[in-house]
Design a protein around this motif. Structure first.
Motif, mmCIF file in Angstrom:
data_model
loop_
_atom_site.group_PDB
_atom_site.id
_atom_site.type_symbol
_atom_site.label_atom_id
_atom_site.label_comp_id
_atom_site.label_asym_id
_atom_site.label_seq_id
_atom_site.Cartn_x
_atom_site.Cartn_y
_atom_site.Cartn_z
ATOM 1 N N ALA A 112 0.857 -1.184 0.000
ATOM 2 C CA ALA A 112 0.000 0.000 0.000
ATOM 3 C C ALA A 112 0.891 1.231 0.000
ATOM 4 O O ALA A 112 1.977 1.226 0.573
ATOM 5 N N PHE A 113 0.428 2.274 -0.671
ATOM 6 C CA PHE A 113 1.174 3.531 -0.693
ATOM 7 C C PHE A 113 0.198 4.674 -0.871
ATOM 8 O O PHE A 113 -0.920 4.500 -1.358
ATOM 9 N N THR A 114 0.623 5.854 -0.460
ATOM 10 C CA THR A 114 -0.219 7.049 -0.529
ATOM 11 C C THR A 114 0.487 8.113 -1.352
ATOM 12 O O THR A 114 1.686 8.350 -1.170
ATOM 13 N N THR A 115 -0.265 8.746 -2.246
ATOM 14 C CA THR A 115 0.302 9.826 -3.057
ATOM 15 C C THR A 115 0.280 11.120 -2.257
ATOM 16 O O THR A 115 -0.398 11.214 -1.228
ATOM 17 N N LYS A 116 0.975 12.124 -2.749
ATOM 18 C CA LYS A 116 0.990 13.418 -2.051
ATOM 19 C C LYS A 116 -0.385 14.078 -2.076
ATOM 20 O O LYS A 116 -0.669 14.957 -1.276
ATOM 21 N N ASP A 117 -1.285 13.603 -2.976
ATOM 22 C CA ASP A 117 -2.655 14.114 -3.043
ATOM 23 C C ASP A 117 -3.587 13.407 -2.067
ATOM 24 O O ASP A 117 -4.786 13.684 -2.047
ATOM 25 N N GLY A 118 -3.063 12.450 -1.281
ATOM 26 C CA GLY A 118 -3.862 11.762 -0.280
ATOM 27 C C GLY A 118 -4.635 10.560 -0.779
ATOM 28 O O GLY A 118 -5.558 10.098 -0.117
ATOM 29 N N VAL A 119 -4.273 10.013 -1.938
ATOM 30 C CA VAL A 119 -4.938 8.810 -2.443
ATOM 31 C C VAL A 119 -4.093 7.600 -2.038
ATOM 32 O O VAL A 119 -2.890 7.563 -2.308
ATOM 33 N N THR A 120 -4.733 6.639 -1.383
ATOM 34 C CA THR A 120 -4.035 5.428 -0.970
ATOM 35 C C THR A 120 -4.396 4.290 -1.918
ATOM 36 O O THR A 120 -5.569 3.977 -2.104
ATOM 37 N N TYR A 121 -3.380 3.697 -2.498
ATOM 38 C CA TYR A 121 -3.523 2.563 -3.413
ATOM 39 C C TYR A 121 -3.053 1.312 -2.694
ATOM 40 O O TYR A 121 -2.057 1.341 -1.978
ATOM 41 N N THR A 122 -3.778 0.227 -2.906
ATOM 42 C CA THR A 122 -3.400 -1.046 -2.324
ATOM 43 C C THR A 122 -3.294 -2.074 -3.437
ATOM 44 O O THR A 122 -4.239 -2.250 -4.216
ATOM 45 N N THR A 123 -2.142 -2.736 -3.504
ATOM 46 C CA THR A 123 -1.956 -3.825 -4.458
ATOM 47 C C THR A 123 -1.755 -5.102 -3.659
ATOM 48 O O THR A 123 -1.261 -5.074 -2.535
ATOM 49 N N LYS A 124 -2.164 -6.198 -4.263
ATOM 50 C CA LYS A 124 -1.959 -7.479 -3.593
ATOM 51 C C LYS A 124 -1.442 -8.483 -4.611
ATOM 52 O O LYS A 124 -1.645 -8.334 -5.817
#
Length: 185
Positions: A159-171
């Motif tokens: 999981a990671f978060t962009t500077k715009d506050g969007v959190t992406y989760t990959t599995k």
């Protein structure tokens, strides 16, 4: 044409060298290596598990690729009158679109993405696609230094978060990362 000839020549040369090496008898060493020569031999690398940094990067790249595939499937092909339509690679069906997306998205998310982009309207015999973005941000406009990886990432989930506050989760699914979720916090 020249590239094909060169490639064919390289392949043929490789086969000939391999055949020659396999057909000759192995030569026995007259003496065993001395301790001095054995010490200078290069150490053999032992296989190690991937570092979490490498896994984080794989998860980030997988998420970027998944968004590129959305553009490819829903925002690349146009009808004669300029409307965005489902890419013909999906053969004008939601099922084929979901199947295509399932290589890059978690199965449930692939279905949600297809449902969001496919409309009931048609142009030139193809499904017109929704132009409103599905995700709260565009990961393709970011760079690796613009994101923060979650400290709790594992070998199976990144999981990671962009500077715009969007959190992406990959599995990890079938030994590769796919996008499972993206939310703005």
């Amino acid at each position: 044409m020249t590239l094909k000839k060169t490639t064919a020549g390289v392949i043929l040369l490789s086969i000939m060298i391999t055949a020659a090496a396999c057909s000759s008898e192995p030569k026995q060493a007259a003496t065993s290596p001395t301790p001095a020569t054995a010490a200078t031999a290069a150490p053999q690398a032992t296989p190690t598990a991937e570092s979490q940094d490498a896994l984080n990067l794989k998860g980030y790249i997988a998420a970027r690729i998944s968004q590129e595939k959305i553009d490819f499937l829903f925002a690349e092909a146009k009808s004669k009158d300029g409307k965005l339509i489902l890419n013909p690679v999906a053969a004008d069906s939601k099922e084929k679109a979901v199947k295509f997306l399932s290589s890059y998205f978690d199965a449930a998310l692939a279905d949600k993405v297809a449902t969001h982009y496919l409309t009931d309207q048609k142009a030139d015999g193809a499904i017109i696609t929704n132009t409103a973005p599905f995700f709260p941000g565009n990961l393709l406009n970011t760079q690796k230094q613009d994101i923060t990886f979650d400290a709790a990432n594992t070998k199976d989930q990144v999981a990671f978060t962009t500077k715009d506050g969007v959190t992406y989760t990959t599995k990890k699914v079938n030994d590769k990362f796919v996008l499972a979720d993206a939310v703005k916090k």
